[in-house]
Design a protein around this motif. Structure first.
Motif, PDB file in Angstrom:
ATOM      1  N   GLY A 346     -77.967 -54.133  38.342  1.00 20.83           N
ATOM      2  CA  GLY A 346     -78.339 -55.546  38.230  1.00 20.83           C
ATOM      3  C   GLY A 346     -78.443 -56.031  36.786  1.00 20.83           C
ATOM      4  N   ARG A 347     -78.185 -55.143  35.834  1.00 21.76           N
ATOM      5  CA  ARG A 347     -78.209 -55.552  34.418  1.00 21.76           C
ATOM      6  C   ARG A 347     -76.797 -55.390  33.842  1.00 21.76           C
ATOM      7  N   PRO A 348     -76.491 -56.132  32.762  1.00 20.19           N
ATOM      8  CA  PRO A 348     -75.110 -56.105  32.252  1.00 20.19           C
ATOM      9  C   PRO A 348     -74.820 -54.867  31.403  1.00 20.19           C
ATOM     10  N   MET A 349     -75.057 -53.686  31.946  1.00 19.62           N
ATOM     11  CA  MET A 349     -74.749 -52.470  31.188  1.00 19.62           C
ATOM     12  C   MET A 349     -74.139 -51.412  32.103  1.00 19.62           C
ATOM     13  N   GLU A 350     -73.243 -50.617  31.514  1.00 22.21           N
ATOM     14  CA  GLU A 350     -72.466 -49.675  32.340  1.00 22.21           C
ATOM     15  C   GLU A 350     -72.074 -48.479  31.469  1.00 22.21           C
ATOM     16  N   VAL A 351     -72.315 -47.276  31.977  1.00 21.10           N
ATOM     17  CA  VAL A 351     -71.934 -46.071  31.234  1.00 21.10           C
ATOM     18  C   VAL A 351     -70.423 -45.888  31.354  1.00 21.10           C
ATOM     19  N   LEU A 352     -69.721 -45.833  30.211  1.00 12.95           N
ATOM     20  CA  LEU A 352     -68.268 -45.665  30.293  1.00 12.95           C
ATOM     21  C   LEU A 352     -67.814 -44.223  30.092  1.00 12.95           C
ATOM     22  N   THR A 353     -68.719 -43.342  29.701  1.00 13.97           N
ATOM     23  CA  THR A 353     -68.389 -41.915  29.543  1.00 13.97           C
ATOM     24  C   THR A 353     -68.150 -41.312  30.928  1.00 13.97           C
ATOM     25  N   PRO A 354     -67.179 -40.374  31.051  1.00 15.94           N
ATOM     26  CA  PRO A 354     -66.952 -39.775  32.378  1.00 15.94           C
ATOM     27  C   PRO A 354     -68.230 -39.183  32.966  1.00 15.94           C
ATOM     28  N   ARG A 355     -68.307 -39.216  34.294  1.00 19.08           N
ATOM     29  CA  ARG A 355     -69.499 -38.728  35.001  1.00 19.08           C
ATOM     30  C   ARG A 355     -69.545 -37.203  35.063  1.00 19.08           C
ATOM     31  N   GLU A 356     -68.363 -36.565  35.173  1.00 14.88           N
ATOM     32  CA  GLU A 356     -68.332 -35.127  35.389  1.00 14.88           C
ATOM     33  C   GLU A 356     -68.826 -34.411  34.129  1.00 14.88           C
ATOM     34  N   PRO A 357     -69.794 -33.482  34.267  1.00 13.41           N
ATOM     35  CA  PRO A 357     -70.329 -32.799  33.079  1.00 13.41           C
ATOM     36  C   PRO A 357     -69.249 -32.083  32.256  1.00 13.41           C
ATOM     37  N   ASP A 358     -68.196 -31.587  32.910  1.00 17.24           N
ATOM     38  CA  ASP A 358     -67.192 -30.876  32.093  1.00 17.24           C
ATOM     39  C   ASP A 358     -66.227 -31.841  31.406  1.00 17.24           C
ATOM     40  N   ARG A 359     -66.399 -33.147  31.609  1.00 13.34           N
ATOM     41  CA  ARG A 359     -65.572 -34.127  30.896  1.00 13.34           C
ATOM     42  C   ARG A 359     -66.378 -34.877  29.828  1.00 13.34           C
ATOM     43  N   ARG A 360     -67.555 -34.365  29.505  1.00 11.63           N
ATOM     44  CA  ARG A 360     -68.329 -35.026  28.461  1.00 11.63           C
ATOM     45  C   ARG A 360     -69.209 -34.002  27.751  1.00 11.63           C
ATOM     46  N   GLY A 361     -69.665 -34.379  26.534  1.00 11.24           N
ATOM     47  CA  GLY A 361     -70.646 -33.560  25.845  1.00 11.24           C
ATOM     48  C   GLY A 361     -72.004 -34.204  26.020  1.00 11.24           C
ATOM     49  N   ALA A 362     -72.746 -34.321  24.904  1.00  5.18           N
ATOM     50  CA  ALA A 362     -74.099 -34.868  25.000  1.00  5.18           C
ATOM     51  C   ALA A 362     -74.106 -36.397  25.087  1.00  5.18           C
ATOM     52  N   GLN A 363     -73.060 -37.012  24.536  1.00  3.52           N
ATOM     53  CA  GLN A 363     -73.126 -38.474  24.328  1.00  3.52           C
ATOM     54  C   GLN A 363     -72.783 -39.296  25.562  1.00  3.52           C
ATOM     55  N   LEU A 364     -73.583 -40.342  25.798  1.00  2.00           N
ATOM     56  CA  LEU A 364     -73.220 -41.358  26.785  1.00  2.00           C
ATOM     57  C   LEU A 364     -72.998 -42.674  26.044  1.00  2.00           C
ATOM     58  N   SER A 365     -71.864 -43.299  26.313  1.00  5.81           N
ATOM     59  CA  SER A 365     -71.557 -44.595  25.700  1.00  5.81           C
ATOM     60  C   SER A 365     -71.789 -45.668  26.749  1.00  5.81           C
ATOM     61  N   VAL A 366     -72.573 -46.658  26.372  1.00  2.47           N
ATOM     62  CA  VAL A 366     -72.965 -47.694  27.334  1.00  2.47           C
ATOM     63  C   VAL A 366     -72.353 -49.022  26.903  1.00  2.47           C
ATOM     64  N   ARG A 367     -71.556 -49.598  27.795  1.00  4.20           N
ATOM     65  CA  ARG A 367     -70.977 -50.926  27.477  1.00  4.20           C
ATOM     66  C   ARG A 367     -71.960 -51.997  27.921  1.00  4.20           C
ATOM     67  N   LEU A 368     -72.199 -52.946  27.024  1.00  3.33           N
ATOM     68  CA  LEU A 368     -73.154 -54.030  27.292  1.00  3.33           C
ATOM     69  C   LEU A 368     -72.330 -55.288  27.509  1.00  3.33           C
ATOM     70  N   HIS A 369     -72.148 -55.665  28.751  1.00  6.37           N
ATOM     71  CA  HIS A 369     -71.251 -56.792  29.016  1.00  6.37           C
ATOM     72  C   HIS A 369     -71.848 -58.087  28.492  1.00  6.37           C
ATOM     73  N   GLY A 370     -71.124 -58.686  27.550  1.00  8.95           N
ATOM     74  CA  GLY A 370     -71.548 -59.988  27.027  1.00  8.95           C
ATOM     75  C   GLY A 370     -72.691 -59.915  26.021  1.00  8.95           C
ATOM     76  N   LEU A 371     -73.120 -58.715  25.642  1.00 10.06           N
ATOM     77  CA  LEU A 371     -74.223 -58.600  24.677  1.00 10.06           C
ATOM     78  C   LEU A 371     -73.710 -58.028  23.362  1.00 10.06           C
TER      79      LEU A 371
END
Ligand SMILES: Cc1ncc(COP(=O)(O)O)c(C=O)c1O
Length: 428
Positions: A346-371
């Motif tokens: 319900g908020r304008p934010m979305e994690v764009l880093t892959p969900r699968e643990p073997d497709r990511r390291g520690a970082q999560l990148s969050v897209r802020l739509h319109g912010l």
């Protein structure tokens, strides 16, 4: 999820945090004395041990002057060799395959001097469209240096339409179809922007099958994810040590060259007096006496004050072990992801880093739509004491670092994001 539940996770975790071994910056806003630090993917925190490691070299310099080259407690003349074994363990290499030297972009260039051997038929360099700008500039300048048009020689691979990250199978598929004109593949092991961890062995195999050399920028991978560079057959790699390796701003970088290339005298190399065999270095010969290790890519005498923090940091990695750190990293990042999904609904934010643990390291990148990411990052810091990293225009990067981040930090970050994104930054 409640704050108490986050604290319970910290209390019960099989790998207790090593936070007390770091200087955690004090918070200037919010309810807690310390910041919740999520910018270790940009600059890692200072280990307490760093100052003593530097002081030891300053003391030896004060006490011994030039004699420190041979008589310092850790003689400077061979200082870089102490970093060899722990570095090899960290990146999954044989000791002779790694060397710590220079800075990352310099090492990318030194590697390309040897491993970008373009011909009119095969001179393309494959990178990601979201490659870090320094890599993009470096490959473009290499193509131009060899007389090719960078706009034609450098191929930038994009994610599928509507997707935010490259899929490793798309890279391998592209190489199978178009790889016959590619001289060099240079990708980020973990992408700096999206946090995606590419399938290094599969892409390396595909690059080789296409007849290309495959190099990796591991700035966001070294100290973040387990690496097996030797077994994966990677031709070369380079990385910095100021992110997950906590060695300080602008700290010295690393390089890996696979064993199969080490004795290849046909490789072009730039040389300096530290390229030559140490047994004859001080005989001042006019020509290089080659050594069959990655040391032969060195040019200058190593900067001891820049290497001391790396030594201190590598000792910490050896003490905990990359596998245990990675297991904790998966737990922490998974927890942060779950919290961000909950608070993001319900908020304008979305994690764009892959969900699968073997497709990511520690970082999560969050897209802020319109912010505006800068405004959100500033509010996270001043209102909540959460240090995140903004990538303009609209991405916030959050990296829970397993050595010093806690589940409680993740809880703080997710609740702060929810507050800031719903609050006055919206629309700014
Ligand atoms: C992926 C990547 N490549 C290259 C660089 C450039 O590093 P340096 O300034 O140490 O050459 C950075 C810096 O953050 C990076 O993140």
């Amino acid at each position: 999820m409640t704050e108490a539940a986050a604290r319970d996770l910290d209390a019960q975790d099989p790998l207790p945090t090593s936070r007390a071994q770091f200087h955690v910056p004090p918070a200037t806003g919010g309810d807690y004395a310390e910041t919740a630090y999520f910018a270790g993917n940009s600059l890692g925190l200072q280990p307490i041990a760093t100052r003593a490691a530097l002081d030891a070299e300053l003391d030896d310099w004060a006490r011994l002057g030039v004699e420190g080259h041979g008589e310092a407690e850790r003689p400077w003349v061979s200082y870089h060799q102490q970093l060899r074994d722990p570095t090899a363990r960290l990146v999954g290499a044989r000791p002779g395959e790694v060397v710590m030297m220079n800075s990352l972009t310099v090492n990318l260039h030194l590697m390309m001097v040897s491993f970008y051997r373009p011909t009119p038929e095969r001179h393309a360099i494959l990178i990601e469209d979201t490659a870090f700008p320094s890599d993009s500039y470096a490959v473009r300048s290499q193509a131009a240096f060899h007389g090719y048009d960078p706009d034609e020689a450098v191929i930038r691979l994009s994610p599928r339409p509507g997707e935010s990250t490259l899929r490793s199978e798309d890279v391998t598929g592209w190489l199978a179809e178009h790889g016959d004109r590619v001289a060099l593949v240079l990708l980020g092991g973990v992408n700096y922007y999206s946090g995606e961890f590419l399938d290094i062995p599969a892409i390396t195999r595909a690059g080789h099958a296409a007849g290309a050399v495959v190099g990796w920028d591991l700035a966001h991978a070294a100290g973040n994810v387990p690496l097996r560079l030797h077994d994966w057959g990677v031709d070369w790699a380079a990385w910095c040590t100021y992110k997950y390796l906590n060695s300080g701003p602008g700290a010295i970088a690393g390089a890996f060259v696979h064993e199969r290339h080490l004795a290849d005298r046909s490789l072009p190399k730039l040389a300096g007096w530290w390229s030559t065999d140490p047994d004859v270095r001080f005989r001042m010969h006019p020509t290089v006496t080659p050594v069959d290790t990655a040391d032969s890519w060195q040019l200058s005498n190593p900067p001891i004050l820049a290497m001391a923090p790396v030594r201190a940091s590598l000792e910490m990695f050896d003490a905990v072990g990359m596998d245990a750190l990675r297991a904790k990293s998966i737990r922490l990042t998974g927890y942060l992801g779950t919290l961000l999904d909950e608070t993001g609904a319900g908020r304008p934010m979305e994690v764009l880093t892959p969900r699968e643990p073997d497709r990511r390291g520690a970082q999560l990148s969050v897209r802020l739509h319109g912010l505006d990411a800068d405004a959100v990052s500033a509010a996270l810091r001043t209102r909540h004491g959460v240090i995140a990293d903004a990538r303009r225009p609209d991405v916030i990067r959050l990296a829970p670092v397993p050595m010093y981040s806690t589940f409680h930090d993740c809880w703080r970050a997710a609740t702060a994001m929810a507050d800031v994104v719903s609050g006055s930054c919206a629309g700014s």
